[in-house]
Structures are given as structure tokens and as C-alpha cells.
Design a protein around this motif. Structure first.
Motif, PDB file in Angstrom:
ATOM      1  N   TYR A  88      -0.726  -8.629  10.109  1.00 38.02           N
ATOM      2  CA  TYR A  88      -1.664  -9.620   9.581  1.00 38.02           C
ATOM      3  C   TYR A  88      -1.395 -10.978  10.202  1.00 38.02           C
ATOM      4  O   TYR A  88      -0.248 -11.406  10.317  1.00 38.02           O
ATOM      5  CB  TYR A  88      -1.518  -9.702   8.062  1.00 38.02           C
ATOM      6  CG  TYR A  88      -2.513 -10.615   7.388  1.00 38.02           C
ATOM      7  CD1 TYR A  88      -3.862 -10.279   7.335  1.00 38.02           C
ATOM      8  CD2 TYR A  88      -2.106 -11.804   6.802  1.00 38.02           C
ATOM      9  CE1 TYR A  88      -4.780 -11.104   6.707  1.00 38.02           C
ATOM     10  CE2 TYR A  88      -3.020 -12.634   6.167  1.00 38.02           C
ATOM     11  CZ  TYR A  88      -4.356 -12.286   6.122  1.00 38.02           C
ATOM     12  OH  TYR A  88      -5.260 -13.109   5.500  1.00 38.02           O
ATOM     13  N   ARG A 113      -2.079 -14.627   9.305  1.00 37.58           N
ATOM     14  CA  ARG A 113      -2.506 -15.467   8.175  1.00 37.58           C
ATOM     15  C   ARG A 113      -3.437 -16.590   8.612  1.00 37.58           C
ATOM     16  O   ARG A 113      -4.381 -16.930   7.905  1.00 37.58           O
ATOM     17  CB  ARG A 113      -1.298 -16.045   7.444  1.00 37.58           C
ATOM     18  CG  ARG A 113      -0.523 -15.021   6.667  1.00 37.58           C
ATOM     19  CD  ARG A 113       0.684 -15.650   5.956  1.00 37.58           C
ATOM     20  NE  ARG A 113       1.544 -14.639   5.398  1.00 37.58           N
ATOM     21  CZ  ARG A 113       1.378 -14.094   4.199  1.00 37.58           C
ATOM     22  NH1 ARG A 113       0.385 -14.474   3.448  1.00 37.58           N
ATOM     23  NH2 ARG A 113       2.210 -13.174   3.775  1.00 37.58           N
ATOM     24  N   THR A 142      -5.461 -13.340   2.393  1.00 30.07           N
ATOM     25  CA  THR A 142      -4.020 -13.142   2.281  1.00 30.07           C
ATOM     26  C   THR A 142      -3.691 -12.282   1.067  1.00 30.07           C
ATOM     27  O   THR A 142      -2.806 -11.421   1.115  1.00 30.07           O
ATOM     28  CB  THR A 142      -3.292 -14.500   2.192  1.00 30.07           C
ATOM     29  OG1 THR A 142      -3.587 -15.246   3.377  1.00 30.07           O
ATOM     30  CG2 THR A 142      -1.793 -14.318   2.091  1.00 30.07           C
ATOM     31  N   GLU A 143      -4.423 -12.481  -0.027  1.00 28.71           N
ATOM     32  CA  GLU A 143      -4.208 -11.694  -1.251  1.00 28.71           C
ATOM     33  C   GLU A 143      -4.411 -10.196  -0.988  1.00 28.71           C
ATOM     34  O   GLU A 143      -3.630  -9.360  -1.459  1.00 28.71           O
ATOM     35  CB  GLU A 143      -5.181 -12.181  -2.327  1.00 28.71           C
ATOM     36  CG  GLU A 143      -5.101 -11.437  -3.626  1.00 28.71           C
ATOM     37  CD  GLU A 143      -6.123 -11.963  -4.625  1.00 28.71           C
ATOM     38  OE1 GLU A 143      -7.338 -11.743  -4.411  1.00 28.71           O
ATOM     39  OE2 GLU A 143      -5.698 -12.601  -5.601  1.00 28.71           O
ATOM     40  N   TRP A 160      -4.051  -8.664   1.925  1.00 24.46           N
ATOM     41  CA  TRP A 160      -2.904  -8.244   2.742  1.00 24.46           C
ATOM     42  C   TRP A 160      -1.686  -7.991   1.852  1.00 24.46           C
ATOM     43  O   TRP A 160      -0.992  -6.998   2.012  1.00 24.46           O
ATOM     44  CB  TRP A 160      -2.609  -9.297   3.793  1.00 24.46           C
ATOM     45  CG  TRP A 160      -1.265  -9.196   4.444  1.00 24.46           C
ATOM     46  CD1 TRP A 160      -0.251 -10.102   4.368  1.00 24.46           C
ATOM     47  CD2 TRP A 160      -0.783  -8.145   5.296  1.00 24.46           C
ATOM     48  NE1 TRP A 160       0.829  -9.673   5.104  1.00 24.46           N
ATOM     49  CE2 TRP A 160       0.531  -8.469   5.683  1.00 24.46           C
ATOM     50  CE3 TRP A 160      -1.322  -6.950   5.752  1.00 24.46           C
ATOM     51  CZ2 TRP A 160       1.303  -7.660   6.506  1.00 24.46           C
ATOM     52  CZ3 TRP A 160      -0.560  -6.137   6.576  1.00 24.46           C
ATOM     53  CH2 TRP A 160       0.743  -6.492   6.949  1.00 24.46           C
ATOM     54  N   GLU A 161      -1.441  -8.879   0.918  1.00 25.20           N
ATOM     55  CA  GLU A 161      -0.284  -8.715   0.031  1.00 25.20           C
ATOM     56  C   GLU A 161      -0.441  -7.471  -0.845  1.00 25.20           C
ATOM     57  O   GLU A 161       0.522  -6.733  -1.052  1.00 25.20           O
ATOM     58  CB  GLU A 161      -0.093  -9.977  -0.803  1.00 25.20           C
ATOM     59  CG  GLU A 161       0.385 -11.144   0.053  1.00 25.20           C
ATOM     60  CD  GLU A 161       0.347 -12.488  -0.648  1.00 25.20           C
ATOM     61  OE1 GLU A 161      -0.142 -12.581  -1.798  1.00 25.20           O
ATOM     62  OE2 GLU A 161       0.803 -13.469  -0.025  1.00 25.20           O
ATOM     63  N   TYR A 162      -1.643  -7.216  -1.349  1.00 21.19           N
ATOM     64  CA  TYR A 162      -1.875  -6.007  -2.143  1.00 21.19           C
ATOM     65  C   TYR A 162      -1.673  -4.752  -1.300  1.00 21.19           C
ATOM     66  O   TYR A 162      -1.146  -3.748  -1.784  1.00 21.19           O
ATOM     67  CB  TYR A 162      -3.272  -5.996  -2.754  1.00 21.19           C
ATOM     68  CG  TYR A 162      -3.481  -6.965  -3.887  1.00 21.19           C
ATOM     69  CD1 TYR A 162      -2.462  -7.269  -4.783  1.00 21.19           C
ATOM     70  CD2 TYR A 162      -4.703  -7.595  -4.082  1.00 21.19           C
ATOM     71  CE1 TYR A 162      -2.656  -8.151  -5.833  1.00 21.19           C
ATOM     72  CE2 TYR A 162      -4.908  -8.472  -5.124  1.00 21.19           C
ATOM     73  CZ  TYR A 162      -3.878  -8.750  -5.993  1.00 21.19           C
ATOM     74  OH  TYR A 162      -4.069  -9.627  -7.026  1.00 21.19           O
ATOM     75  N   GLN A 209       0.369  -4.394   1.191  1.00 20.85           N
ATOM     76  CA  GLN A 209       1.813  -4.220   1.366  1.00 20.85           C
ATOM     77  C   GLN A 209       2.479  -3.646   0.116  1.00 20.85           C
ATOM     78  O   GLN A 209       3.462  -2.925   0.208  1.00 20.85           O
ATOM     79  CB  GLN A 209       2.478  -5.554   1.700  1.00 20.85           C
ATOM     80  CG  GLN A 209       2.056  -6.108   3.048  1.00 20.85           C
ATOM     81  CD  GLN A 209       2.662  -7.459   3.263  1.00 20.85           C
ATOM     82  OE1 GLN A 209       3.808  -7.549   3.655  1.00 20.85           O
ATOM     83  NE2 GLN A 209       1.904  -8.501   2.992  1.00 20.85           N
ATOM     84  N   GLN A 210       1.930  -3.960  -1.041  1.00 16.61           N
ATOM     85  CA  GLN A 210       2.517  -3.526  -2.308  1.00 16.61           C
ATOM     86  C   GLN A 210       1.973  -2.183  -2.790  1.00 16.61           C
ATOM     87  O   GLN A 210       2.482  -1.617  -3.756  1.00 16.61           O
ATOM     88  CB  GLN A 210       2.260  -4.577  -3.388  1.00 16.61           C
ATOM     89  CG  GLN A 210       2.908  -5.910  -3.100  1.00 16.61           C
ATOM     90  CD  GLN A 210       2.359  -7.020  -3.975  1.00 16.61           C
ATOM     91  OE1 GLN A 210       1.556  -6.781  -4.876  1.00 16.61           O
ATOM     92  NE2 GLN A 210       2.774  -8.244  -3.706  1.00 16.61           N
ATOM     93  N   TYR A 261       7.438  -4.261   1.810  1.00  9.80           N
ATOM     94  CA  TYR A 261       6.205  -4.226   2.585  1.00  9.80           C
ATOM     95  C   TYR A 261       5.929  -2.883   3.239  1.00  9.80           C
ATOM     96  O   TYR A 261       5.334  -2.810   4.293  1.00  9.80           O
ATOM     97  CB  TYR A 261       6.204  -5.330   3.645  1.00  9.80           C
ATOM     98  CG  TYR A 261       6.449  -6.685   3.060  1.00  9.80           C
ATOM     99  CD1 TYR A 261       7.592  -7.393   3.380  1.00  9.80           C
ATOM    100  CD2 TYR A 261       5.564  -7.235   2.147  1.00  9.80           C
ATOM    101  CE1 TYR A 261       7.837  -8.635   2.830  1.00  9.80           C
ATOM    102  CE2 TYR A 261       5.805  -8.466   1.597  1.00  9.80           C
ATOM    103  CZ  TYR A 261       6.933  -9.169   1.939  1.00  9.80           C
ATOM    104  OH  TYR A 261       7.177 -10.390   1.388  1.00  9.80           O
TER     105      TYR A 261
END
Length: 177
Positions: free
Chosen positions: A91, A93, A115-116, A118-120, A122-123, A168
């Protein structure tokens, strides 16, 4: 591009929270509230459509033009993932560009990915399931002829082999062998 006629005149309000799009719809004798699974980009798109439809001559504001996805950009650092769908994800940013290297060798970039999201990703417990539910079909994409990425090690582990992904969703060498 094929266009379809739509009528949103009964949509009174929209909102977004926790990957759910909320819609308030005027049904004449009552107002109904509905929730749908949708990425944040759906909400942003509806707000832009509303602005354009209600303000003649309005220009798109508050959201950058889709990132120009080209081979001249800085390579995106990729993280190997344990997935039956993808080898690696990365990603950028600054440009809001998600890059996915699929197990078949193809590499795609998806523009305007928040970004949110991308973070989801990864999780998530499953990169493939999250991708199919939240990314595929929701974001503009382009296939790269030459992968623009920092080298990635492949991982031959199926999604179902993992109970919990940490840090991640990358694979340590001892996990992927």
C-alpha cells in the motif's frame, strides 16, 4: 462505460460506519432505514453524486483525482501473505494505491483505497475473503505489465491453515515452509 438510469430522489440521508452504508429512504407514508455492506468509498461516492446533482456546475472537491497508476511511480513495498489467492499485498499511503500480487503472477493496483481499508485488510482473517467482499469491484484497478514492487518471497500456505494472522498477515519463513 455503460450507464444505467437511477433514481435516488427518495434517499433522504446516507451514512457510513464499520463497513456498513446506512440509507434513510422516504417511502411516502414512512421512512425506512437500511444498512448494506459497503466500503467507505461508496459513501464518499454518494456524497459526490449528491453534490454534483444538486449544484449545477459543481466540480468534484474534497477528493483527489484517481491516482495515476503507472510504472514510473516509486515501487510499493510488498508484504508476503499466506493466502490461496495472493502472494503479497502492499500500500502507498500518499497515493492511496493498493497493490496485489496474485498467485497466478498477475499484479493489480487499486486506486483511491482508503488507509482504513488497507488496515482492515491487514487485520482480516482471510485476505482473499476480505478482497472479494471489500475491494474487488469497488475500486478502479489496472493490471501492471511489470510488477512495481520491492521483491517478495512467495508463501505456499492456504488461508484455512491459519487460525490467527499477526503483524499484518505476513509470513515468517518458518511459518511458510
Amino acid at each position: 462505460m455503460k450507464l444505467a438510469k437511477i433514481d435516488l430522489s427518495n434517499v433522504v440521508a446516507v451514512g457510513h460506519e464499520d463497513d456498513r452504508l446506512g440509507l434513510l429512504i422516504d417511502r411516502g407514508d414512512e421512512v425506512e432505514y437500511l444498512e448494506l455492506n459497503a466500503p467507505p468509498a461508496a459513501y464518499q461516492g454518494l456524497k459526490q453524486v449528491s453534490s454534483l446533482a444538486t449544484n449545477p456546475g459543481a466540480q468534484l472537491t474534497g477528493s483527489p483525482e484517481p491516482a495515476q497508476l503507472s510504472a514510473t511511480e516509486t515501487p510499493i513495498a510488498m508484504l508476503p501473505v499466506c493466502s490461496s489467492m495472493a502472494k503479497a499485498v502492499g500500500y502507498d499511503r500518499q497515493r492511496e494505491v493498493l497493490q496485489v500480487e496474485f498467485n497466478n503472477g498477475s499484479v493489480y493496483q487499486y486506486s483511491q483505497v482508503e488507509t482504513e481499508t488497507w488496515e482492515y485488510l491487514q487485520q482480516s482473517d482471510s485476505v482473499g475473503q476480505f478482497f472479494n467482499r471489500e475491494i474487488k469491484g469497488y475500486y478502479e484497478s489496472v493490471r501492471l505489465d511489470t510488477p512495481e514492487a520491492i521483491a517478495v518471497d512467495s508463501c505456499e500456505v492456504e488461508d484455512d491453515d491459519w487460525d490467527h494472522w499477526e503483524d499484518y498477515n505476513y509470513c515468517d519463513d518458518d511459518q511458510c515452509e
